[in-house]
Design a protein around this motif. Structure first.
Motif, PDB file in Angstrom:
ATOM      1  N   MET A   1       0.880  -1.190   0.018  1.00  0.00           N
ATOM      2  CA  MET A   1       0.106   0.022   0.030  1.00  0.00           C
ATOM      3  C   MET A   1       0.834   1.159   0.112  1.00  0.00           C
ATOM      4  N   GLU A   2       0.398   2.337   0.055  1.00  0.00           N
ATOM      5  CA  GLU A   2       0.917   3.659  -0.252  1.00  0.00           C
ATOM      6  C   GLU A   2       1.654   3.807   1.029  1.00  0.00           C
ATOM      7  N   ASN A   3       2.473   4.962   1.117  1.00  0.00           N
ATOM      8  CA  ASN A   3       3.241   5.219   2.235  1.00  0.00           C
ATOM      9  C   ASN A   3       2.368   5.690   3.321  1.00  0.00           C
ATOM     10  N   LEU A   4       3.049   5.977   4.545  1.00  0.00           N
ATOM     11  CA  LEU A   4       2.072   6.327   5.882  1.00  0.00           C
ATOM     12  C   LEU A   4       1.493   7.591   5.399  1.00  0.00           C
ATOM     13  N   ALA A   5       2.143   8.481   4.914  1.00  0.00           N
ATOM     14  CA  ALA A   5       1.473   9.770   4.890  1.00  0.00           C
ATOM     15  C   ALA A   5       0.334   9.744   3.935  1.00  0.00           C
ATOM     16  N   ASP A   6       0.422   9.081   2.959  1.00  0.00           N
ATOM     17  CA  ASP A   6      -0.485   9.086   1.951  1.00  0.00           C
ATOM     18  C   ASP A   6      -1.959   8.352   2.644  1.00  0.00           C
ATOM     19  N   ARG A   7      -1.575   7.361   3.301  1.00  0.00           N
ATOM     20  CA  ARG A   7      -2.532   6.475   3.953  1.00  0.00           C
ATOM     21  C   ARG A   7      -3.311   7.445   4.584  1.00  0.00           C
ATOM     22  N   GLN A   8      -2.631   8.184   5.390  1.00  0.00           N
ATOM     23  CA  GLN A   8      -3.149   9.448   6.358  1.00  0.00           C
ATOM     24  C   GLN A   8      -4.316  10.273   5.650  1.00  0.00           C
ATOM     25  N   LYS A   9      -3.650  10.542   4.386  1.00  0.00           N
ATOM     26  CA  LYS A   9      -4.309  11.658   3.681  1.00  0.00           C
ATOM     27  C   LYS A   9      -5.460  11.053   3.020  1.00  0.00           C
ATOM     28  N   SER A  10      -5.535   9.704   2.642  1.00  0.00           N
ATOM     29  CA  SER A  10      -6.736   8.967   2.317  1.00  0.00           C
ATOM     30  C   SER A  10      -7.948   8.797   3.344  1.00  0.00           C
ATOM     31  N   TRP A  11      -7.156   8.466   4.340  1.00  0.00           N
ATOM     32  CA  TRP A  11      -8.077   8.194   5.569  1.00  0.00           C
ATOM     33  C   TRP A  11      -8.855   9.589   5.774  1.00  0.00           C
ATOM     34  N   ASN A  12      -8.061  10.393   5.923  1.00  0.00           N
ATOM     35  CA  ASN A  12      -8.593  12.019   6.268  1.00  0.00           C
ATOM     36  C   ASN A  12      -9.980  12.091   5.313  1.00  0.00           C
ATOM     37  N   LYS A  13      -9.664  11.547   3.651  1.00  0.00           N
ATOM     38  CA  LYS A  13     -10.502  12.009   3.051  1.00  0.00           C
ATOM     39  C   LYS A  13     -11.726  10.998   3.229  1.00  0.00           C
ATOM     40  N   THR A  14     -11.602   9.936   3.640  1.00  0.00           N
ATOM     41  CA  THR A  14     -12.759   9.194   3.850  1.00  0.00           C
ATOM     42  C   THR A  14     -13.572   9.790   4.998  1.00  0.00           C
ATOM     43  N   LEU A  15     -12.922  10.326   5.809  1.00  0.00           N
ATOM     44  CA  LEU A  15     -13.343  10.822   7.149  1.00  0.00           C
ATOM     45  C   LEU A  15     -14.360  11.835   6.643  1.00  0.00           C
ATOM     46  N   ASN A  16     -13.901  12.775   5.600  1.00  0.00           N
ATOM     47  CA  ASN A  16     -14.660  13.829   5.040  1.00  0.00           C
ATOM     48  C   ASN A  16     -15.747  13.335   4.215  1.00  0.00           C
ATOM     49  N   ILE A  17     -15.579  12.289   3.729  1.00  0.00           N
ATOM     50  CA  ILE A  17     -16.937  11.877   2.943  1.00  0.00           C
ATOM     51  C   ILE A  17     -17.960  11.478   3.879  1.00  0.00           C
ATOM     52  N   LEU A  18     -17.416  10.965   4.884  1.00  0.00           N
ATOM     53  CA  LEU A  18     -18.378  10.232   5.787  1.00  0.00           C
ATOM     54  C   LEU A  18     -19.121  11.505   6.452  1.00  0.00           C
TER      55      LEU A  18
END
Ligand code: ADP
Ligand code: MG
Length: 447
Positions: A1-18
């Motif tokens: 999977m992507e690196n940590l920072a990318d993962r966190q970014k994607s997670w933040n995006k996921t939270l925003n979508i939620l």
């Protein structure tokens, strides 16, 4: 999977979508304390504070979460919830963190480009009607002009204006849902939703928003099932007072293979066109783009570019960038001469102008007769060409006033002196005159 920072970014995006999908309370309750767990090869580990939360999410919110992950991470990833009781003490910092980052991220999700605003949209004769309509829409979305249909050639600022509307509306009310997409994206999403049997999701997405911005609608032409779907989307949105803005390269009745009922819907609100920018607007656009980029160019350089690129704003901007970059690469200051070279334009002063051609060329340019330019009439349509002739014969061909007076139908030398003086002044102040002179000189230089 992507690196940590990318993962966190994607997670933040996921939270925003939620956050956008759920009510504020629900979001805070179920995901306020959630956080990304340790990394795992094939799935996403999400930590939540209690077994109860875990079970409730798994039973009630599975679909929403899966969808948000897919969008946030740009791929389908299975998830697993893990209980981590120490999160209980965590005071829902997702919520705190989110409230500050919510706005820009939300606009990202909606497809809005924050670079294109109404403030940095240069208003001129070619686009002031469309601009006024866009502003009116931001003041009363969904009511006054629905839909707003903006049409015009390529590169004239349709997409820019449309994002501008979106940005004002989200800024005023971040809770509103905005969708920006091209008609091609709408079509691709629709076709894909049929293939994956997810038309329900497709409809849930496109039929639930407060502002629907659909760019380049002309590409929907000839696509029967997409047009059918779009028709229903349109009706449902309009029925809910959702503001719809459409752009197209031509008016609805000129889009071939567009269903009649859609064409009439498009015409049912306000239709405005944007023309190619006139000279003054082109200069103003160049100025604005320079300012945005922090590049300083002398006014006369901008004028020169605007004169030589009588096309659309996109090409104008492209040319400007090219010129700026080349000059930086070559460590050359930007001057009128260097820009002329760049534009491949002959240096007018380099070539001696043939004095015999001056008057016939001017006559041809203004479409007037020899008797009119030489005659006594003081009509503006004759006076300007006559004064341009005086100016060119004096400045470029170095002919004395008396002789010019004779050439121009026996006029007094003081009349010529006055005319040349007046033109000298206009050349510095009147852009239309500048442009005429340049074009006439170009014809003369190419002969
Ligand atoms: P269109 O969608 O009509 O093809 P765009 O909106 O993509 O054109 O505009 C092309 C480029 O020109 C963009 O970078 C945009 O910012 C710029 N542009 C066009 N019109 C204006 C304007 N009136 N003021 C500022 N920039 C403009
Ligand atoms: Mg566009």
């Amino acid at each position: 999977m992507e690196n940590l920072a990318d993962r966190q970014k994607s997670w933040n995006k996921t939270l925003n979508i939620l956050k956008a999908e759920l009510s504020a309370q629900n979001f805070k309750f179920w995901f306020g304390k959630a956080r990304l767990g340790e990394e795992s090869e094939d799935k996403l580990i999400i930590e939540v504070p209690s077994t109860y939360t875990k079970e409730q999410i798994n039973t009630k919110l599975r679909g929403v979460l899966e969808k948000a992950i897919e969008e946030g991470f740009n791929q389908k990833i299975p998830y697993q919830l893990k209980v981590n009781q120490s999160l209980e003490g965590n005071k829902g910092d997702n919520v705190l963190e989110l409230s500050s980052t919510y706005l820009p991220q939300n606009t990202q999700i909606s497809g809005l480009n924050s670079k294109y605003t109404l403030e940095n949209f240069v208003v001129g004769l070619s686009n002031n009607l469309a601009y006024a309509a866009a502003q009116a829409v931001t003041q009363n979305p969904g009511t006054t002009y629905n839909p707003l249909f903006i049409y015009g050639g390529t590169g004239v600022g349709k997409t820019h204006l449309m994002h501008g509307v979106g940005n004002v509306i989200v800024k005023k009310n971040p809770a509103l849902k905005v969708i920006y997409c091209s008609s091609e994206k709408f079509m691709n999403d629709f076709v894909q939703s049929i293939q994956t049997k997810k038309t329900g999701e497709f409809r849930a997405k496109y039929r639930n928003c407060d502002l629907f911005l659909i760019d380049d609608i002309q590409f929907i032409s000839g696509r029967d099932s997409t047009q059918e779907e779009f028709f229903h989307t349109f009706n449902e949105l309009q029925g809910k007072n959702c503001q719809i803005v459409l752009t197209s390269d031509r008016p609805p009745n000129e889009i071939e293979k567009l269903e009649g009922r859609l064409a009439s819907r498009f015409q049912g609100g306000l239709m405005v066109d944007i023309q190619s920018p006139d000279f003054d607007t082109r200069v103003a656009i160049l100025k604005a783009k320079c300012q945005e980029r922090g590049d300083l160019l002398p006014e006369e350089c901008l004028t020169l570019i605007a004169e030589n690129m009588p096309t659309n704003a996109r090409e104008l901007e492209g040319k400007l960038l090219q010129i700026i970059q080349t000059s930086k690469l070559m460590h050359q200051p930007l001057t009128v001469e260097s820009i002329r070279n760049f534009l491949g334009q002959p240096q007018p002063s380099n070539k001696q102008i043939d004095q015999k051609k001056v008057i016939p060329t001017i006559n041809q340019y203004f479409n007037i007769k020899m008797t009119e330019i030489l005659g006594p009439s003081r009509k503006k349509g004759f006076v300007i060409p006559r004064q341009i002739a005086m100016y060119l014969l004096y400045e470029e061909c170095k002919i004395p006033y008396e002789r010019i007076g004779q050439i121009l139908g026996g006029r007094d030398h003081t009349t010529i002196l006055h005319g040349v003086d007046k033109m000298r002044n206009e050349v510095n102040n009147d852009r239309e005159i500048q442009k005429m002179l340049l074009e006439i000189k170009q014809v003369l230089a190419s002969n």
